[in-house]
Design an enzyme around this catalytic site. Structure first.
Site, PDB file in Angstrom:
ATOM      1  N   ASP A  69       0.812  -1.203   0.072  1.00  0.00           N
ATOM      2  CA  ASP A  69      -0.101   0.079  -0.081  1.00  0.00           C
ATOM      3  C   ASP A  69       0.758   1.243  -0.052  1.00  0.00           C
ATOM      4  O   ASP A  69       1.555   1.371   0.916  1.00  0.00           O
ATOM      5  CB  ASP A  69      -0.910  -0.008   1.106  1.00  0.00           C
ATOM      6  CG  ASP A  69      -2.054   0.806   1.010  1.00  0.00           C
ATOM      7  OD1 ASP A  69      -2.398   1.110  -0.288  1.00  0.00           O
ATOM      8  OD2 ASP A  69      -2.669   1.104   1.866  1.00  0.00           O
ATOM      9  N   HIS A  87      -3.551  13.713   1.116  1.00  0.00           N
ATOM     10  CA  HIS A  87      -3.826  13.032   2.120  1.00  0.00           C
ATOM     11  C   HIS A  87      -2.804  12.992   3.003  1.00  0.00           C
ATOM     12  O   HIS A  87      -3.045  12.811   4.447  1.00  0.00           O
ATOM     13  CB  HIS A  87      -4.331  11.543   1.460  1.00  0.00           C
ATOM     14  CG  HIS A  87      -4.389  10.587   2.590  1.00  0.00           C
ATOM     15  ND1 HIS A  87      -5.340  10.376   3.284  1.00  0.00           N
ATOM     16  CD2 HIS A  87      -3.625   9.376   3.126  1.00  0.00           C
ATOM     17  CE1 HIS A  87      -5.388   9.178   4.140  1.00  0.00           C
ATOM     18  NE2 HIS A  87      -4.200   8.830   4.112  1.00  0.00           N
ATOM     19  N   GLU A 119     -10.980   4.106   3.257  1.00  0.00           N
ATOM     20  CA  GLU A 119     -10.084   4.679   2.461  1.00  0.00           C
ATOM     21  C   GLU A 119     -10.168   4.559   0.886  1.00  0.00           C
ATOM     22  O   GLU A 119     -10.250   3.494   0.462  1.00  0.00           O
ATOM     23  CB  GLU A 119      -8.531   4.133   2.941  1.00  0.00           C
ATOM     24  CG  GLU A 119      -8.022   4.840   4.248  1.00  0.00           C
ATOM     25  CD  GLU A 119      -6.630   4.570   4.419  1.00  0.00           C
ATOM     26  OE1 GLU A 119      -5.940   3.741   3.776  1.00  0.00           O
ATOM     27  OE2 GLU A 119      -6.020   5.240   5.250  1.00  0.00           O
ATOM     28  N   GLU A 123      -9.120   4.417  -2.675  1.00  0.00           N
ATOM     29  CA  GLU A 123      -7.956   4.015  -3.075  1.00  0.00           C
ATOM     30  C   GLU A 123      -8.020   3.657  -4.612  1.00  0.00           C
ATOM     31  O   GLU A 123      -9.184   2.824  -4.954  1.00  0.00           O
ATOM     32  CB  GLU A 123      -6.956   3.010  -2.370  1.00  0.00           C
ATOM     33  CG  GLU A 123      -6.747   3.692  -0.970  1.00  0.00           C
ATOM     34  CD  GLU A 123      -5.522   2.781  -0.544  1.00  0.00           C
ATOM     35  OE1 GLU A 123      -4.565   2.100  -1.123  1.00  0.00           O
ATOM     36  OE2 GLU A 123      -5.418   2.883   0.870  1.00  0.00           O
ATOM     37  N   ASP A 167      -9.530   0.504   1.713  1.00  0.00           N
ATOM     38  CA  ASP A 167      -8.431  -0.009   2.620  1.00  0.00           C
ATOM     39  C   ASP A 167      -9.371   0.483   3.887  1.00  0.00           C
ATOM     40  O   ASP A 167      -8.652   1.414   4.662  1.00  0.00           O
ATOM     41  CB  ASP A 167      -7.170   0.571   2.251  1.00  0.00           C
ATOM     42  CG  ASP A 167      -6.281  -0.292   2.866  1.00  0.00           C
ATOM     43  OD1 ASP A 167      -6.310  -1.520   3.358  1.00  0.00           O
ATOM     44  OD2 ASP A 167      -5.162   0.315   3.363  1.00  0.00           O
ATOM     45  N   ARG A 213      -8.770   3.891  12.841  1.00  0.00           N
ATOM     46  CA  ARG A 213      -8.070   4.824  13.318  1.00  0.00           C
ATOM     47  C   ARG A 213      -7.546   5.057  14.669  1.00  0.00           C
ATOM     48  O   ARG A 213      -6.223   5.329  14.859  1.00  0.00           O
ATOM     49  CB  ARG A 213      -8.792   6.193  12.799  1.00  0.00           C
ATOM     50  CG  ARG A 213      -9.124   6.604  11.457  1.00  0.00           C
ATOM     51  CD  ARG A 213      -8.090   6.357  10.729  1.00  0.00           C
ATOM     52  NE  ARG A 213      -8.488   6.552   9.045  1.00  0.00           N
ATOM     53  CZ  ARG A 213      -7.569   6.598   7.813  1.00  0.00           C
ATOM     54  NH1 ARG A 213      -6.478   5.913   8.270  1.00  0.00           N
ATOM     55  NH2 ARG A 213      -7.956   6.639   6.873  1.00  0.00           N
ATOM     56  N   GLN A 215      -4.966   2.055  14.898  1.00  0.00           N
ATOM     57  CA  GLN A 215      -3.673   2.859  14.126  1.00  0.00           C
ATOM     58  C   GLN A 215      -2.753   3.654  14.939  1.00  0.00           C
ATOM     59  O   GLN A 215      -1.650   3.767  14.855  1.00  0.00           O
ATOM     60  CB  GLN A 215      -4.251   3.417  12.652  1.00  0.00           C
ATOM     61  CG  GLN A 215      -3.199   3.719  11.892  1.00  0.00           C
ATOM     62  CD  GLN A 215      -3.789   4.357  10.657  1.00  0.00           C
ATOM     63  OE1 GLN A 215      -4.826   4.222  10.326  1.00  0.00           O
ATOM     64  NE2 GLN A 215      -2.924   4.782   9.668  1.00  0.00           N
ATOM     65  N   LYS A 252      -5.120  -2.569  10.074  1.00  0.00           N
ATOM     66  CA  LYS A 252      -5.168  -2.557   8.317  1.00  0.00           C
ATOM     67  C   LYS A 252      -5.667  -3.825   8.009  1.00  0.00           C
ATOM     68  O   LYS A 252      -5.573  -4.085   6.870  1.00  0.00           O
ATOM     69  CB  LYS A 252      -3.843  -1.913   7.537  1.00  0.00           C
ATOM     70  CG  LYS A 252      -3.582  -0.401   7.865  1.00  0.00           C
ATOM     71  CD  LYS A 252      -4.733   0.359   7.202  1.00  0.00           C
ATOM     72  CE  LYS A 252      -4.176   1.760   7.184  1.00  0.00           C
ATOM     73  NZ  LYS A 252      -4.653   2.791   6.410  1.00  0.00           N
ATOM     74  N   THR A 292      -9.766  -5.386   3.464  1.00  0.00           N
ATOM     75  CA  THR A 292      -9.493  -4.497   2.167  1.00  0.00           C
ATOM     76  C   THR A 292     -10.262  -4.833   0.878  1.00  0.00           C
ATOM     77  O   THR A 292     -10.123  -6.024   0.651  1.00  0.00           O
ATOM     78  CB  THR A 292      -8.005  -4.383   1.776  1.00  0.00           C
ATOM     79  OG1 THR A 292      -7.026  -4.243   2.946  1.00  0.00           O
ATOM     80  CG2 THR A 292      -7.661  -3.441   0.555  1.00  0.00           C
ATOM     81  N   GLU A 298      -9.952  12.715   7.390  1.00  0.00           N
ATOM     82  CA  GLU A 298      -9.808  13.864   7.046  1.00  0.00           C
ATOM     83  C   GLU A 298     -11.042  14.940   6.936  1.00  0.00           C
ATOM     84  O   GLU A 298     -10.944  16.035   7.176  1.00  0.00           O
ATOM     85  CB  GLU A 298      -9.334  13.754   5.439  1.00  0.00           C
ATOM     86  CG  GLU A 298      -7.785  13.297   5.274  1.00  0.00           C
ATOM     87  CD  GLU A 298      -7.433  12.905   3.877  1.00  0.00           C
ATOM     88  OE1 GLU A 298      -6.955  13.841   3.234  1.00  0.00           O
ATOM     89  OE2 GLU A 298      -7.608  11.831   3.483  1.00  0.00           O
TER      90      GLU A 298
END
Lengths: 427, 427
Positions: free
Chosen positions: A132, A139, A208, A210, A242, A246, A249, A262, A266, A372
């Site tokens: 990844d 971002h 996420e 992606e 993904d 948070r 993480q 993670k 995914t 975000e």
């Protein structure tokens, strides 16, 4: 343009011809197919009934269409993919030179041309390794501010090399697979001393947005891939979500990077849009640094121009498109990622998956994750009917769509979706 | 104890029976074998000639011994592994109940019992995912001091969870595979501004002494493995050398962890010592923290007690044992690593590889890498004849050995070796 009725806004126009793995109620075997309009063409059935007969090149290798993944097909390389894709386009054209193959062959149409609504999608590839990247400056900056403050938001290496980490291949799942809210270690008050984590279901579950890229051509261990040859190693692209815990993480990621935050899943879209499909390209995000030679591409403007959207749908059915952005919001192109991945000699293999990292634009409403959009949970996103979100709740679904090109010739990915299931009791 | 002469200091005593994948000059097929004394027993040939006939349980599944990796055998689970291991021990015992199988069967001995010197070892497993932990407090502290200074050497999470990152599975190679010195991005002067990296062959190439663990039992995505059941997911253990490009690592590793600095190759010993082989166990490193429930093991003293040694051999043949240590120098046991890896629901699969992280004792000469021994290249390690090292030079070989148990009943791993080849010209 095609004898098969295809809606003008279908992601699967005759200009696309993406590949996937399907099964049906009557035949549970996983097998290759393409998507076209509202249909899937079962390539195993098509090959078995002589569908590829007019092409000697394809029939010689048509056993790849009776495999349960696309890995063998991918391994045959881009010139073979082009041959197959162009042949299938010719079969579906109004003025097909081979009407007897499918257009005028009711029996084969009935057995091989299946309504998409009746097929189940499976993982298109057996993934060897999943890497990844972190290639969207917007971002990386936004998240860096939240995790380390504005001064250290972008690390000094960020604009010199495509930052990336190894992801978990086993937990990559196909669109539609539910995602279980994970338990994990959470440090609820990062300022308290001593720092003592709790064990709890994730309280800050995020998506996420992606793009994913699958590798077709391998390279040997110890042999870096030159950046201007890297494009030949690309099989095709998918949309990716993904999922990220948070809170887990933030506590676990120093010093070796994200790990269990993670691993929970995914999701990827089921149809691989081949590198050969001419997705329009444009410039990426600016980089004021002089690049080292192994990252300097002869091609400029080598960034995919794909419109991307994210819907959040709550358990009560309220829905909002929370993100509209574009895949060009990256600092590094796919060939640059391949060149960097292999610069120390890492061997790539057919079926390896690269993620772009979360793709965010620079305006509100273009950010590819809730972290975000809510500035780390300080703001809320309004869905509808008074429903708001900071992070994902049980029963929420995320649906990502992406497409390039004009109506009638769209090169689209369909969607990647996933619903959040409540955490299970632990043991 | 065995009718087959086995040297008292052989790592492959009758108490061991490790499994691997071999080929021979006369038969290039990759196939399962065990190591015993100076011999390999070719299990494919042994099974084909009725070697397992006295055991109905084993013969029913003996097709796993005609596979090219041990994954299918591993997947059958620990009770099957025990059955096979104990049966093979019984075959080699002086007082074997089945002398007609091998002891008195000259023809089968000639075709299946091969001198180790005549077999080539291959990767024992097809690795799905490879995860590298960081479980030796001594190593984490020493490296943390060098990378971030003594105050931030151990991050606040270190003693609450087994820190780890996803490694690269494709670049794991079997002992004896040469390792090419990689090119990569290097920031030669970290204090200069602006920070501009160079592209150069690695100048700080290092070894990492680790233990590796292979998974046998899978768990479903979304289903954590309880720590007290985790042992049942262990297939066995190997020695590992996780080659590391320290200069590349120092520049690239923020914020997402090591990437290309670890992709150049990871070497493992060829013979998997099964979890069923009774490696002695002892206590690990102290942890003053109260652990969260999912990491609390009922068993204390669940750390493998394996003597480990590292030899550095230069191109001119000078040799020094640079490290003597023990695998018990870990803060987290293998079951704790499994419990943590799966706490957010990550699915493990047969063939997944875990690394312990570099294993270091606390005394000089017990550190598992040159970075620690030379304090980041400030000191030197004397080899012999005036040859010194800060990091590895072209032509240097690293040989790691490991064993437990007494003479005559050693449970050993043999060795994992690798030689550094000069960097190739770039493109």
């Amino acid at each position: 343009m095609s004898w098969l009725p295809i809606a003008a806004d279908s992601p699967f126009s005759i200009a696309n011809i993406p590949f996937g793995i399907i099964s049906t109620e009557s035949d549970k075997t996983h097998r290759p197919a393409i998507a076209i309009g509202d249909h899937a063409l079962d390539l195993k059935a098509f090959a078995a009934r002589g569908g590829f007969k007019p092409s000697k090149t394809i029939t010689e290798s048509e056993d790849v269409f009776s495999q349960t993944t696309l890995n063998s097909f991918a391994h045959l390389g881009q010139s073979f993919h082009r041959e197959v894709r162009e042949y299938l386009q010719s079969i579906f054209r109004d003025d097909t030179p081979h009407p007897q193959v499918l257009k005028d062959n009711e029996s084969l149409r009935e057995s091989a041309l299946l309504p998409l609504s009746g097929v189940t999608n499976h993982m298109p590839m057996a993934i060897g390794d999943y890497t990844d990247f972190y290639a969207s400056t917007n971002h990386a900056y936004n998240v860096g501010v939240l995790f380390r403050g504005p001064e250290n938001a972008l690390q000094p290496n960020y604009k010199h090399l495509p930052v990336a980490y190894h992801g978990r291949a086993s937990s990559v799942v196909v669109s539609g697979t539910p995602i279980r809210r994970p338990w994990g270690q959470i440090l609820r008050d990062p300022k308290a001393e001593p720092k003592v984590p709790a064990l709890a279901p994730c309280e800050r579950l995020d998506l996420e947005l992606e793009m994913g890229m699958f590798v077709c051509r391998p390279n040997d261990l110890g042999k870096p891939v030159p950046v201007d040859e890297a494009e030949q190693h690309i099989f095709g692209y998918v949309l990716m979500n993904d999922w990220s815990a948070r809170d887990i993480q933030a506590w676990e990621y120093v010093p070796l990077g994200p790990f269990t935050s993670k691993n929970l899943g995914t999701s990827i879209s089921p149809w691989v849009v081949l590198a050969d499909a001419a997705i329009p390209k444009t410039t990426g995000l600016p980089n004021e640094n002089e690049l080292l030679p192994y990252l300097k591409e002869k091609k400029t403007a080598n960034f995919l121009d794909i419109h991307l959207e994210v819907d959040l749908i709550t358990a009560s059915g309220n829905k909002k498109t929370i993100t509209k952005t574009n895949s060009k919001n990256l600092l590094w192109s796919w060939p640059q990622m391949i060149a960097h991945h292999t610069i120390t000699g890492c061997n790539l293999q057919p079926g390896d998956l690269f993620g772009s990292g979360t793709i965010s634009g620079s305006e509100p409403g273009t950010e590819g994750c809730l972290l975000e959009q809510t500035k780390g949970g300080k703001a809320t996103v309004t869905v509808a009917d008074g429903e708001e979100r900071k992070f994902l709740k049980d029963g929420d679904s995320i649906v990502i769509r992406g497409w390039a090109g004009e109506d009638g010739a769209r090169i689209g990915f369909g969607e990647v979706s996933g619903m959040i299931e409540a955490a299970l009791p632990l043991f």
